[in-house]
Design a protein around this motif. Structure first.
Motif, PDB file in Angstrom:
ATOM      1  N   UNK A  65       0.828  -1.209   0.000  1.00 26.98           N
ATOM      2  CA  UNK A  65       0.000   0.000   0.000  1.00 26.98           C
ATOM      3  C   UNK A  65       0.858   1.253   0.000  1.00 26.98           C
ATOM      4  N   UNK A  66       1.927   1.244   0.763  1.00 26.18           N
ATOM      5  CA  UNK A  66       2.806   2.407   0.813  1.00 26.18           C
ATOM      6  C   UNK A  66       3.489   2.679  -0.509  1.00 26.18           C
ATOM      7  N   UNK A  67       3.962   1.639  -1.183  1.00 21.13           N
ATOM      8  CA  UNK A  67       4.631   1.831  -2.473  1.00 21.13           C
ATOM      9  C   UNK A  67       3.645   2.313  -3.540  1.00 21.13           C
ATOM     10  N   UNK A  68       2.414   1.783  -3.511  1.00 16.95           N
ATOM     11  CA  UNK A  68       1.431   2.233  -4.488  1.00 16.95           C
ATOM     12  C   UNK A  68       1.108   3.705  -4.315  1.00 16.95           C
ATOM     13  N   UNK A  69       0.888   4.158  -3.073  1.00 20.07           N
ATOM     14  CA  UNK A  69       0.598   5.570  -2.827  1.00 20.07           C
ATOM     15  C   UNK A  69       1.816   6.434  -3.101  1.00 20.07           C
ATOM     16  N   UNK A  70       3.005   5.912  -2.834  1.00 20.62           N
ATOM     17  CA  UNK A  70       4.222   6.676  -3.131  1.00 20.62           C
ATOM     18  C   UNK A  70       4.338   6.954  -4.626  1.00 20.62           C
ATOM     19  N   UNK A  71       4.149   5.934  -5.448  1.00 22.70           N
ATOM     20  CA  UNK A  71       4.249   6.112  -6.894  1.00 22.70           C
ATOM     21  C   UNK A  71       3.143   7.023  -7.426  1.00 22.70           C
ATOM     22  N   UNK A  72       1.947   6.897  -6.884  1.00 26.18           N
ATOM     23  CA  UNK A  72       0.832   7.704  -7.379  1.00 26.18           C
ATOM     24  C   UNK A  72       0.998   9.175  -7.004  1.00 26.18           C
ATOM     25  N   UNK A  73       1.301   9.461  -5.750  1.00 28.58           N
ATOM     26  CA  UNK A  73       1.440  10.851  -5.307  1.00 28.58           C
ATOM     27  C   UNK A  73       2.682  11.492  -5.921  1.00 28.58           C
ATOM     28  N   UNK A  74       3.789  10.753  -6.011  1.00 32.72           N
ATOM     29  CA  UNK A  74       4.991  11.311  -6.621  1.00 32.72           C
ATOM     30  C   UNK A  74       4.764  11.659  -8.085  1.00 32.72           C
ATOM     31  N   UNK A  75       3.996  10.838  -8.800  1.00 32.11           N
ATOM     32  CA  UNK A  75       3.682  11.155 -10.190  1.00 32.11           C
ATOM     33  C   UNK A  75       2.855  12.413 -10.320  1.00 32.11           C
ATOM     34  N   UNK A  76       1.909  12.626  -9.408  1.00 28.17           N
ATOM     35  CA  UNK A  76       1.107  13.846  -9.453  1.00 28.17           C
ATOM     36  C   UNK A  76       1.939  15.077  -9.125  1.00 28.17           C
ATOM     37  N   UNK A  77       2.910  14.935  -8.234  1.00 30.28           N
ATOM     38  CA  UNK A  77       3.719  16.083  -7.841  1.00 30.28           C
ATOM     39  C   UNK A  77       4.780  16.428  -8.877  1.00 30.28           C
ATOM     40  N   UNK A  78       5.388  15.423  -9.505  1.00 30.30           N
ATOM     41  CA  UNK A  78       6.454  15.673 -10.475  1.00 30.30           C
ATOM     42  C   UNK A  78       5.897  16.078 -11.838  1.00 30.30           C
ATOM     43  N   UNK A  79       4.883  15.360 -12.303  1.00 27.01           N
ATOM     44  CA  UNK A  79       4.181  15.661 -13.554  1.00 27.01           C
ATOM     45  C   UNK A  79       5.070  15.553 -14.795  1.00 27.01           C
ATOM     46  N   UNK A  80       6.156  14.797 -14.734  1.00 25.45           N
ATOM     47  CA  UNK A  80       6.860  14.475 -15.972  1.00 25.45           C
ATOM     48  C   UNK A  80       6.228  13.234 -16.581  1.00 25.45           C
ATOM     49  N   UNK A  81       6.572  12.956 -17.829  1.00 21.50           N
ATOM     50  CA  UNK A  81       5.858  11.925 -18.581  1.00 21.50           C
ATOM     51  C   UNK A  81       5.972  10.557 -17.929  1.00 21.50           C
ATOM     52  N   UNK A  82       7.171  10.150 -17.555  1.00 21.06           N
ATOM     53  CA  UNK A  82       7.371   8.822 -16.976  1.00 21.06           C
ATOM     54  C   UNK A  82       6.648   8.689 -15.640  1.00 21.06           C
ATOM     55  N   UNK A  83       6.723   9.712 -14.810  1.00 16.92           N
ATOM     56  CA  UNK A  83       6.087   9.649 -13.496  1.00 16.92           C
ATOM     57  C   UNK A  83       4.565   9.576 -13.614  1.00 16.92           C
ATOM     58  N   UNK A  84       4.000  10.351 -14.545  1.00 17.60           N
ATOM     59  CA  UNK A  84       2.543  10.352 -14.703  1.00 17.60           C
ATOM     60  C   UNK A  84       2.061   9.011 -15.244  1.00 17.60           C
ATOM     61  N   UNK A  85       2.774   8.459 -16.237  1.00 20.85           N
ATOM     62  CA  UNK A  85       2.382   7.157 -16.786  1.00 20.85           C
ATOM     63  C   UNK A  85       2.455   6.080 -15.701  1.00 20.85           C
ATOM     64  N   UNK A  86       3.518   6.096 -14.903  1.00 22.97           N
ATOM     65  CA  UNK A  86       3.642   5.110 -13.835  1.00 22.97           C
ATOM     66  C   UNK A  86       2.524   5.266 -12.812  1.00 22.97           C
ATOM     67  N   UNK A  87       2.183   6.506 -12.464  1.00 20.23           N
ATOM     68  CA  UNK A  87       1.112   6.743 -11.499  1.00 20.23           C
ATOM     69  C   UNK A  87      -0.214   6.199 -12.008  1.00 20.23           C
ATOM     70  N   UNK A  88      -0.508   6.420 -13.284  1.00 17.33           N
ATOM     71  CA  UNK A  88      -1.765   5.926 -13.843  1.00 17.33           C
ATOM     72  C   UNK A  88      -1.787   4.403 -13.900  1.00 17.33           C
ATOM     73  N   UNK A  89      -0.654   3.791 -14.237  1.00 16.62           N
ATOM     74  CA  UNK A  89      -0.596   2.324 -14.335  1.00 16.62           C
ATOM     75  C   UNK A  89      -0.819   1.681 -12.965  1.00 16.62           C
ATOM     76  N   UNK A  90      -0.102   2.168 -11.944  1.00 21.90           N
ATOM     77  CA  UNK A  90      -0.239   1.544 -10.625  1.00 21.90           C
ATOM     78  C   UNK A  90      -1.632   1.795 -10.036  1.00 21.90           C
ATOM     79  N   UNK A  91      -2.223   2.959 -10.327  1.00 20.51           N
ATOM     80  CA  UNK A  91      -3.569   3.203  -9.809  1.00 20.51           C
ATOM     81  C   UNK A  91      -4.585   2.324 -10.527  1.00 20.51           C
ATOM     82  N   UNK A  92      -4.374   2.089 -11.820  1.00 24.38           N
ATOM     83  CA  UNK A  92      -5.274   1.204 -12.560  1.00 24.38           C
ATOM     84  C   UNK A  92      -5.166  -0.234 -12.059  1.00 24.38           C
ATOM     85  N   UNK A  93      -3.943  -0.687 -11.762  1.00 21.44           N
ATOM     86  CA  UNK A  93      -3.741  -2.071 -11.338  1.00 21.44           C
ATOM     87  C   UNK A  93      -4.092  -2.296  -9.877  1.00 21.44           C
ATOM     88  N   UNK A  94      -3.706  -1.347  -9.013  1.00 27.43           N
ATOM     89  CA  UNK A  94      -3.813  -1.577  -7.578  1.00 27.43           C
ATOM     90  C   UNK A  94      -4.562  -0.464  -6.848  1.00 27.43           C
TER      91      UNK A  94
END
Length: 259
Positions: free
Chosen positions: A133-162
Motif C-alpha cells: 500500500x505504501x509503495x502504491x501511494x508513493x508512486x501515485x502521489x509522486x507522479x502527481x507532484x512531479x508531472x513528468x511523462x514517466x512519473x505520470x504514466x507510472x502513477x496511472x498504471x499503478x492506480x489502474x492495477x492496484x
C-alpha cells in the motif's frame, strides 16, 4: 514547473545507463521478494512460529516486529497474494526513483510498522500488505507532484492495477489488518511528499521542428486596421468603364383586401 532542457535522441551511453537502471530495479525487487519467500520456507522447514515475528501493539516485545513483520505471513495464500504486488511495485519504484527509493522504502517499512504498534488492535499483525500500500501511494502521489511523462504514466498504471488497495484501509474483515494497510498508505504519502524531488527530471526529447528557424512575423499583419481605413458599405467606388449594372426593380405588392 521548469521543463528539463531538451536533448538529442538517445545515445549508446544513455541506453547503457537505462539498462543498468533496469537491472538495478529488477535485482532489488527480486531480493525483497526472495526475502519474503525465504522467511516463509525457513519457518515452514524449521517449525518456527511466525507470530513471534509479528507486531504486538503497545508491547515492548512487539517492537521487533516493526522490522520483521513484513517478512512473516499468516498463510501460504497470504504470501502468494502479496508476492506480485510487492515485486511489481518495488521494481517500478526503484526504476523511476532510484535515489528517492533508498529513503522512501525504509521509511515506509519503519513508519507503517510503528503506526501499527501505536494504534492497532490488540492482535498480532504480519504481512507485507502495508508495504505494498505504501509503495502504491508513493508512486501515485509522486507522479502527481512531479508531472513528468514517466512519473505520470507510472502513477496511472499503478492506480489502474492496484487502486483497489485503497478500500483495504477500511475495517472490512476481522482477520485482515486494515491498520497495517492504513499505516502503509499514510507512510507512502509522506514519503512521496518528502522525496519526490530527489531524482532529477528525465531529459526532454528534442524534435526536429524545434531546430527549424523561425520566420519573422511582421507586426503590421497582427494589427487591426484603423477605422478610417475600413470602407463603408454605402460608399462604393464608381463602376469601371464599360461595366454593365443590372438593376433589379422591386415588384409592386398586390392590393390588400379590406378587413
Amino acid at each position: 514547473m521548469d521543463l528539463a532542457p531538451p536533448v538529442p535522441d538517445p545515445t549508446a551511453r544513455s541506453i547503457a545507463q537505462d539498462r543498468a537502471r533496469i537491472r538495478y530495479a529488477l535485482l532489488g525487487a527480486f531480493a525483497l521478494t526472495a526475502g519474503l519467500w525465504l522467511a516463509w520456507l525457513a519457518a515452514w522447514l524449521l517449525g518456527w512460529n511466525l507470530d513471534e515475528l509479528g507486531i504486538t501493539p503497545r508491547q515492548p516485545t512487539g517492537l521487533i516486529g516493526i522490522l520483521t513483520a513484513p517478512l512473516a505471513h499468516a498463510s501460504f495464500a497470504h504470501l502468494v497474494s502479496n508476492t506480485l504486488p510487492i515485486a511489481l511495485l518495488t521494481t517500478l519504484t526503484l526504476y523511476n526513483y532510484p535515489r528517492g527509493a533508498r529513503l522512501a522504502l525504509p521509511l515506509i517499512w519503519l513508519l507503517s510498522g510503528l503506526g501499527v504498534w501505536l494504534f492497532a488492535r490488540d492482535s498480532v499483525h504480519v504481512g507485507a500488505s502495508g508495504i505494498a500500500n505504501g509503495l502504491m501511494l508513493f508512486l501515485f502521489i509522486a507522479g502527481l507532484l512531479r508531472r513528468d511523462r514517466l512519473a505520470v504514466v507510472t502513477a496511472l498504471v499503478v492506480f489502474f492495477l492496484y487502486g483497489s488497495m485503497l478500500a483495504s484501509v477500511l475495517p472490512t474483515e476481522q482477520h485482515i489488518s486494515f491498520e497495517y494497510h492504513l499505516a502503509g498508505a499514510i507512510s507512502g504519502v509522506i514519503s512521496a511528499i518528502l522525496f519526490f524531488r530527489r531524482d532529477p527530471l528525465p531529459p526532454r526529447k528534442r524534435y526536429s521542428w524545434e531546430d527549424e528557424p523561425e520566420e519573422p512575423v511582421e507586426s503590421e499583419e497582427l494589427e487591426l486596421p484603423r477605422p478610417a481605413d475600413v470602407p463603408v458599405l454605402w460608399q462604393r467606388n464608381a463602376p469601371p468603364q464599360g461595366a454593365q449594372i443590372i438593376v433589379f426593380r422591386q415588384r409592386p405588392l398586390p392590393p390588400r383586401a379590406p378587413d
